[in-house]
Design a protein around this motif. Structure first.
Motif, PDB file in Angstrom:
ATOM      1  N   SER A  15       0.825  -1.215   0.000  1.00 57.94           N
ATOM      2  CA  SER A  15       0.000   0.000   0.000  1.00 57.94           C
ATOM      3  C   SER A  15       0.850   1.252   0.000  1.00 57.94           C
ATOM      4  O   SER A  15       0.534   2.225  -0.695  1.00 57.94           O
ATOM      5  CB  SER A  15      -0.941  -0.005   1.206  1.00 57.94           C
ATOM      6  OG  SER A  15      -1.857  -1.062   1.090  1.00 57.94           O
ATOM      7  N   ASN A  18       1.982   1.753  -3.410  1.00 59.03           N
ATOM      8  CA  ASN A  18       0.877   2.301  -4.207  1.00 59.03           C
ATOM      9  C   ASN A  18       0.676   3.788  -3.932  1.00 59.03           C
ATOM     10  O   ASN A  18       0.368   4.559  -4.846  1.00 59.03           O
ATOM     11  CB  ASN A  18      -0.420   1.536  -3.940  1.00 59.03           C
ATOM     12  CG  ASN A  18      -0.546   0.294  -4.767  1.00 59.03           C
ATOM     13  OD1 ASN A  18      -0.051   0.226  -5.892  1.00 59.03           O
ATOM     14  ND2 ASN A  18      -1.216  -0.712  -4.238  1.00 59.03           N
ATOM     15  N   ILE A  21       3.208   5.855  -5.847  1.00 61.27           N
ATOM     16  CA  ILE A  21       2.809   5.949  -7.258  1.00 61.27           C
ATOM     17  C   ILE A  21       1.646   6.921  -7.414  1.00 61.27           C
ATOM     18  O   ILE A  21       1.664   7.801  -8.287  1.00 61.27           O
ATOM     19  CB  ILE A  21       2.431   4.553  -7.807  1.00 61.27           C
ATOM     20  CG1 ILE A  21       3.670   3.657  -7.851  1.00 61.27           C
ATOM     21  CG2 ILE A  21       1.781   4.664  -9.185  1.00 61.27           C
ATOM     22  CD1 ILE A  21       3.359   2.178  -8.062  1.00 61.27           C
ATOM     23  N   ALA A  22       0.628   6.776  -6.556  1.00 63.76           N
ATOM     24  CA  ALA A  22      -0.549   7.645  -6.639  1.00 63.76           C
ATOM     25  C   ALA A  22      -0.158   9.108  -6.443  1.00 63.76           C
ATOM     26  O   ALA A  22      -0.616   9.980  -7.188  1.00 63.76           O
ATOM     27  CB  ALA A  22      -1.592   7.227  -5.607  1.00 63.76           C
ATOM     28  N   ARG A  43      -4.203   4.637 -13.459  1.00 56.99           N
ATOM     29  CA  ARG A  43      -3.224   4.041 -12.542  1.00 56.99           C
ATOM     30  C   ARG A  43      -3.441   4.551 -11.116  1.00 56.99           C
ATOM     31  O   ARG A  43      -3.421   3.770 -10.160  1.00 56.99           O
ATOM     32  CB  ARG A  43      -1.804   4.325 -13.015  1.00 56.99           C
ATOM     33  CG  ARG A  43      -0.767   3.617 -12.145  1.00 56.99           C
ATOM     34  CD  ARG A  43       0.605   3.668 -12.728  1.00 56.99           C
ATOM     35  NE  ARG A  43       1.092   5.045 -12.808  1.00 56.99           N
ATOM     36  CZ  ARG A  43       2.201   5.409 -13.424  1.00 56.99           C
ATOM     37  NH1 ARG A  43       2.959   4.498 -14.014  1.00 56.99           N
ATOM     38  NH2 ARG A  43       2.575   6.660 -13.451  1.00 56.99           N
ATOM     39  N   CYS A  47      -4.466   2.291  -7.805  1.00 54.55           N
ATOM     40  CA  CYS A  47      -3.702   2.302  -6.551  1.00 54.55           C
ATOM     41  C   CYS A  47      -4.635   2.450  -5.350  1.00 54.55           C
ATOM     42  O   CYS A  47      -4.538   1.702  -4.375  1.00 54.55           O
ATOM     43  CB  CYS A  47      -2.679   3.437  -6.551  1.00 54.55           C
ATOM     44  SG  CYS A  47      -1.267   3.178  -7.651  1.00 54.55           S
ATOM     45  N   SER A  50      -6.955  -0.650  -4.956  1.00 52.31           N
ATOM     46  CA  SER A  50      -6.266  -1.791  -4.337  1.00 52.31           C
ATOM     47  C   SER A  50      -6.190  -1.635  -2.829  1.00 52.31           C
ATOM     48  O   SER A  50      -6.380  -2.603  -2.081  1.00 52.31           O
ATOM     49  CB  SER A  50      -4.854  -1.945  -4.906  1.00 52.31           C
ATOM     50  OG  SER A  50      -4.916  -2.297  -6.264  1.00 52.31           O
TER      51      SER A  50
END
Length: 161
Positions: A15, A18, A21-22, A43, A47, A50
């Motif tokens: 997480s 993620n 990335i987010a 994307r 993220c 998920s």
């Protein structure tokens, strides 16, 4: 909340990756404005999606609720009903900060106060959808939150000796 420490540690690590990335995608989307790259939008959405799913599985209700609200906002951006303008991106970045704080203290994340950020995101979602549709979307999210809270309270009460 689930007691499997290895599973929890893996989820927290994934997480946090993620969220990095987010966050990068949110900043890029803000810079792109109306010409936002749909690949980045999707994307960033995935993220957050998920995180929401894993949190639900692991009983991390506050993480799940905040991620769900963020997912709803991102879905409206994906649909073109909202733009990745500064105010929307700023609140998503604030959401990332709150999620990171909860992941830093995962075992107590269900005690973390998300009320302010959660409400502000849901209000943006409601306004974007507008009118009765916006109110219905807000109520749907609040009902899920309420049902999850009641289920957690019932579970906690049943676990007490």
């Amino acid at each position: 909340m689930i007691e499997d420490n290895e599973l929890l540690a893996d989820f927290v690590e994934e997480s946090k990756e993620n969220l990095v990335i987010a966050e990068e995608d949110f900043l890029s989307l803000e810079a792109q404005g109306e010409n936002a790259d749909p690949t980045l939008i999707n994307r960033a959405f995935r993220c957050v999606h998920s995180i929401k799913g894993g949190a639900g599985f692991l009983g991390m209700k506050n993480i799940g609720e905040l991620a769900h609200a963020m997912e709803a906002l991102m879905d409206l951006i994906r649909q073109g009903k909202m733009s990745p303008e500064k105010k929307n991106i700023n609140i998503m970045l604030e959401g990332v900060d709150h999620l990171n704080s909860m992941f830093d203290n995962a075992s107590t994340s269900n005690n973390y106060d998300i009320n302010d950020i959660h409400s502000r995101i849901l209000n943006l979602v409601a306004v974007a959808v507008s009118g009765e549709k916006g109110k219905a979307q807000l109520e749907k999210l609040k009902l899920k939150e309420s049902a999850a809270n009641k289920a957690e309270e019932k579970k906690s009460a049943a676990e007490e000796p």
